[in-house]
Design a protein around this motif. Structure first.
Motif, PDB file in Angstrom:
ATOM      1  N   GLY A  43       0.868  -1.139   0.000  1.00  0.00           N
ATOM      2  CA  GLY A  43       0.000   0.000   0.000  1.00  0.00           C
ATOM      3  C   GLY A  43       0.918   1.203   0.000  1.00  0.00           C
ATOM      4  N   GLN A  44       2.195   0.890   0.097  1.00  0.00           N
ATOM      5  CA  GLN A  44       3.194   1.947   0.061  1.00  0.00           C
ATOM      6  C   GLN A  44       3.369   2.432  -1.372  1.00  0.00           C
ATOM      7  OE1 GLN A  44       4.782   3.204   2.755  1.00  0.00           O
ATOM      8  NE2 GLN A  44       3.538   1.868   4.020  1.00  0.00           N
ATOM      9  N   PRO A  45       3.566   3.708  -1.559  1.00  0.00           N
ATOM     10  CA  PRO A  45       3.838   4.201  -2.917  1.00  0.00           C
ATOM     11  C   PRO A  45       5.185   3.683  -3.419  1.00  0.00           C
ATOM     12  CG  PRO A  45       4.016   5.981  -1.310  1.00  0.00           C
ATOM     13  CD  PRO A  45       3.552   4.764  -0.574  1.00  0.00           C
ATOM     14  N   PRO A  46       5.375   3.628  -4.734  1.00  0.00           N
ATOM     15  CA  PRO A  46       6.662   3.178  -5.268  1.00  0.00           C
ATOM     16  C   PRO A  46       7.792   4.115  -4.842  1.00  0.00           C
ATOM     17  CG  PRO A  46       5.182   3.861  -7.037  1.00  0.00           C
ATOM     18  CD  PRO A  46       4.436   3.999  -5.770  1.00  0.00           C
ATOM     19  N   ARG A  47       9.005   3.552  -4.732  1.00  0.00           N
ATOM     20  CA  ARG A  47      10.200   4.326  -4.365  1.00  0.00           C
ATOM     21  C   ARG A  47      11.317   4.002  -5.330  1.00  0.00           C
ATOM     22  NH1 ARG A  47      11.612   2.667   1.516  1.00  0.00           N
ATOM     23  NH2 ARG A  47      13.582   2.931   0.479  1.00  0.00           N
ATOM     24  N   TRP A  48      12.266   4.925  -5.455  1.00  0.00           N
ATOM     25  CA  TRP A  48      13.442   4.721  -6.297  1.00  0.00           C
ATOM     26  C   TRP A  48      14.534   4.027  -5.498  1.00  0.00           C
ATOM     27  CZ3 TRP A  48      13.602   5.247 -11.385  1.00  0.00           C
ATOM     28  CH2 TRP A  48      12.626   6.020 -12.003  1.00  0.00           C
ATOM     29  N   PHE A  49      15.138   2.989  -6.097  1.00  0.00           N
ATOM     30  CA  PHE A  49      16.242   2.250  -5.507  1.00  0.00           C
ATOM     31  C   PHE A  49      17.366   2.155  -6.531  1.00  0.00           C
ATOM     32  CE2 PHE A  49      12.462   0.657  -3.421  1.00  0.00           C
ATOM     33  CZ  PHE A  49      12.839   0.587  -2.095  1.00  0.00           C
ATOM     34  N   ARG A  50      18.596   2.242  -6.056  1.00  0.00           N
ATOM     35  CA  ARG A  50      19.725   1.974  -6.950  1.00  0.00           C
ATOM     36  C   ARG A  50      19.717   0.489  -7.251  1.00  0.00           C
ATOM     37  NH1 ARG A  50      25.676   4.499  -6.741  1.00  0.00           N
ATOM     38  NH2 ARG A  50      26.442   3.445  -8.586  1.00  0.00           N
ATOM     39  N   TYR A  51      19.748   0.140  -8.528  1.00  0.00           N
ATOM     40  CA  TYR A  51      19.648  -1.266  -8.926  1.00  0.00           C
ATOM     41  C   TYR A  51      20.893  -2.031  -8.522  1.00  0.00           C
ATOM     42  CZ  TYR A  51      19.243  -5.435 -11.760  1.00  0.00           C
ATOM     43  OH  TYR A  51      19.191  -6.738 -12.178  1.00  0.00           O
ATOM     44  N   ASP A  52      20.675  -3.134  -7.817  1.00  0.00           N
ATOM     45  CA  ASP A  52      21.740  -4.047  -7.401  1.00  0.00           C
ATOM     46  C   ASP A  52      21.314  -5.452  -7.812  1.00  0.00           C
ATOM     47  OD1 ASP A  52      23.609  -5.664  -6.196  1.00  0.00           O
ATOM     48  OD2 ASP A  52      23.089  -5.081  -4.141  1.00  0.00           O
ATOM     49  N   PRO A  53      21.921  -6.026  -8.872  1.00  0.00           N
ATOM     50  CA  PRO A  53      21.492  -7.342  -9.352  1.00  0.00           C
ATOM     51  C   PRO A  53      21.716  -8.462  -8.338  1.00  0.00           C
ATOM     52  CG  PRO A  53      23.492  -6.644 -10.479  1.00  0.00           C
ATOM     53  CD  PRO A  53      23.027  -5.482  -9.653  1.00  0.00           C
ATOM     54  N   ASP A  54      22.537  -8.239  -7.309  1.00  0.00           N
ATOM     55  CA  ASP A  54      22.721  -9.254  -6.277  1.00  0.00           C
ATOM     56  C   ASP A  54      21.562  -9.260  -5.287  1.00  0.00           C
ATOM     57  OD1 ASP A  54      25.171 -10.107  -7.319  1.00  0.00           O
ATOM     58  OD2 ASP A  54      26.270  -8.585  -6.180  1.00  0.00           O
ATOM     59  N   THR A  55      20.789  -8.187  -5.243  1.00  0.00           N
ATOM     60  CA  THR A  55      19.680  -8.056  -4.313  1.00  0.00           C
ATOM     61  C   THR A  55      18.334  -8.082  -5.019  1.00  0.00           C
ATOM     62  OG1 THR A  55      21.066  -6.695  -2.883  1.00  0.00           O
ATOM     63  CG2 THR A  55      18.722  -6.597  -2.487  1.00  0.00           C
ATOM     64  N   ILE A  56      18.255  -7.429  -6.169  1.00  0.00           N
ATOM     65  CA  ILE A  56      17.004  -7.331  -6.926  1.00  0.00           C
ATOM     66  C   ILE A  56      17.101  -8.277  -8.120  1.00  0.00           C
ATOM     67  CG2 ILE A  56      15.490  -5.798  -8.195  1.00  0.00           C
ATOM     68  CD1 ILE A  56      16.721  -3.471  -6.548  1.00  0.00           C
ATOM     69  N   HIS A  57      16.337  -9.359  -8.062  1.00  0.00           N
ATOM     70  CA  HIS A  57      16.372 -10.378  -9.105  1.00  0.00           C
ATOM     71  C   HIS A  57      15.184 -10.197 -10.041  1.00  0.00           C
ATOM     72  CE1 HIS A  57      19.472 -12.683  -6.933  1.00  0.00           C
ATOM     73  NE2 HIS A  57      18.874 -12.171  -5.879  1.00  0.00           N
TER      74      HIS A  57
END
Length: 64
Positions: A43-57
């Motif tokens: 229900g949280q709005p989207p947020r910007w994250f620095r892409y890290d392929p080891d964490t975000i698959h």
């Protein structure tokens, strides 16, 4: 900025994981990739994250 609909699985350092989706990609002036991500369920709005392929698959977005 490039709008997308990309399912993802996020792995946290404590061993937890969650699913979500990336709704946009952006590259900053230093060449770093950022993704606008919303976790589900939520229900949280989207947020910007620095892409890290080891964490975000990235997950397949179609069954083909």
């Amino acid at each position: 900025m490039r709008w997308v609909y990309q399912p993802v699985e996020v792995h946290y350092p404590d061993g937890r994981w969650a699913v979500g989706r990336i709704t946009a990609w952006w590259t900053d002036e230093d060449g770093a990739q950022w993704c606008r991500m919303r976790m589900t369920p939520g229900g949280q709005p989207p947020r910007w994250f620095r892409y890290d392929p080891d964490t975000i698959h990235l997950l397949p977005s179609s069954g083909i």
